[in-house]
Design a protein around this motif. Sequence first.
Motif, PDB file in Angstrom:
ATOM      1  N   SER A  44       0.817  -1.210   0.000  1.00  0.00           N
ATOM      2  CA  SER A  44       0.000   0.000   0.000  1.00  0.00           C
ATOM      3  C   SER A  44       0.853   1.263   0.000  1.00  0.00           C
ATOM      4  O   SER A  44       0.493   2.258  -0.626  1.00  0.00           O
ATOM      5  N   VAL A  45       1.988   1.219   0.698  1.00  0.00           N
ATOM      6  CA  VAL A  45       2.895   2.368   0.700  1.00  0.00           C
ATOM      7  C   VAL A  45       3.423   2.623  -0.714  1.00  0.00           C
ATOM      8  O   VAL A  45       3.438   3.767  -1.188  1.00  0.00           O
ATOM      9  N   GLN A  50       3.175   5.871  -5.638  1.00  0.00           N
ATOM     10  CA  GLN A  50       2.996   5.877  -7.087  1.00  0.00           C
ATOM     11  C   GLN A  50       1.820   6.765  -7.493  1.00  0.00           C
ATOM     12  O   GLN A  50       1.935   7.588  -8.400  1.00  0.00           O
ATOM     13  N   PHE A  51       0.690   6.620  -6.806  1.00  0.00           N
ATOM     14  CA  PHE A  51      -0.469   7.439  -7.140  1.00  0.00           C
ATOM     15  C   PHE A  51      -0.214   8.908  -6.842  1.00  0.00           C
ATOM     16  O   PHE A  51      -0.713   9.785  -7.553  1.00  0.00           O
ATOM     17  N   ALA A  52       0.541   9.213  -5.783  1.00  0.00           N
ATOM     18  CA  ALA A  52       0.863  10.607  -5.479  1.00  0.00           C
ATOM     19  C   ALA A  52       1.724  11.209  -6.588  1.00  0.00           C
ATOM     20  O   ALA A  52       1.516  12.353  -7.003  1.00  0.00           O
ATOM     21  N   LEU A  61      -5.468   8.230  -1.554  1.00  0.00           N
ATOM     22  CA  LEU A  61      -6.254   8.208  -0.332  1.00  0.00           C
ATOM     23  C   LEU A  61      -6.715   6.788   0.005  1.00  0.00           C
ATOM     24  O   LEU A  61      -6.683   6.372   1.164  1.00  0.00           O
ATOM     25  N   LEU A  62      -7.119   6.041  -1.003  1.00  0.00           N
ATOM     26  CA  LEU A  62      -7.528   4.650  -0.787  1.00  0.00           C
ATOM     27  C   LEU A  62      -6.383   3.841  -0.200  1.00  0.00           C
ATOM     28  O   LEU A  62      -6.575   3.047   0.727  1.00  0.00           O
ATOM     29  N   ASN A  63      -5.180   4.048  -0.688  1.00  0.00           N
ATOM     30  CA  ASN A  63      -4.031   3.306  -0.182  1.00  0.00           C
ATOM     31  C   ASN A  63      -3.586   3.789   1.182  1.00  0.00           C
ATOM     32  O   ASN A  63      -3.020   3.019   1.956  1.00  0.00           O
ATOM     33  N   SER A  66      -5.512   1.799   3.441  1.00  0.00           N
ATOM     34  CA  SER A  66      -4.958   0.440   3.476  1.00  0.00           C
ATOM     35  C   SER A  66      -3.712   0.374   4.350  1.00  0.00           C
ATOM     36  O   SER A  66      -3.467  -0.640   5.007  1.00  0.00           O
ATOM     37  N   ILE A  67      -2.929   1.446   4.354  1.00  0.00           N
ATOM     38  CA  ILE A  67      -1.745   1.491   5.214  1.00  0.00           C
ATOM     39  C   ILE A  67      -2.176   1.452   6.678  1.00  0.00           C
ATOM     40  O   ILE A  67      -1.632   0.691   7.485  1.00  0.00           O
ATOM     41  N   ILE A  68      -3.183   2.256   7.022  1.00  0.00           N
ATOM     42  CA  ILE A  68      -3.677   2.283   8.397  1.00  0.00           C
ATOM     43  C   ILE A  68      -4.220   0.911   8.794  1.00  0.00           C
ATOM     44  O   ILE A  68      -3.937   0.402   9.885  1.00  0.00           O
TER      45      ILE A  68
END
Length: 85
Positions: A44-45, A50-52, A61-63, A66-68
């Motif tokens: 997820s990180v 990558q998305f950032a 935001l979705l990832n 997932s990190i949390i």
Amino acid sequence: MLVRILENIFNPIQLIGYVGMICALVSYQCKTNRNYFLLQTGCSVCFAVQFALLSSWAGMLLNVFSIIRGVIFSLGDKCKKTFYL
């Protein structure tokens, strides 16, 4: 033509996604839940970064969520308190 295809495949942003994909694939080989969730968090990180870099804020935001989730679930019995719900 071939050079452009190789540039797209080995783009640094895409390489971050490949690392995330490898983390996801390896995580399913783990025998303990802690290792599984830690590798899922690593996945997820990588995808959040990558998305950032691609300016896809919804995917990032979705990832982040997932990190949390991965961090909380990797704590094991420590996260069985009402606070984490």
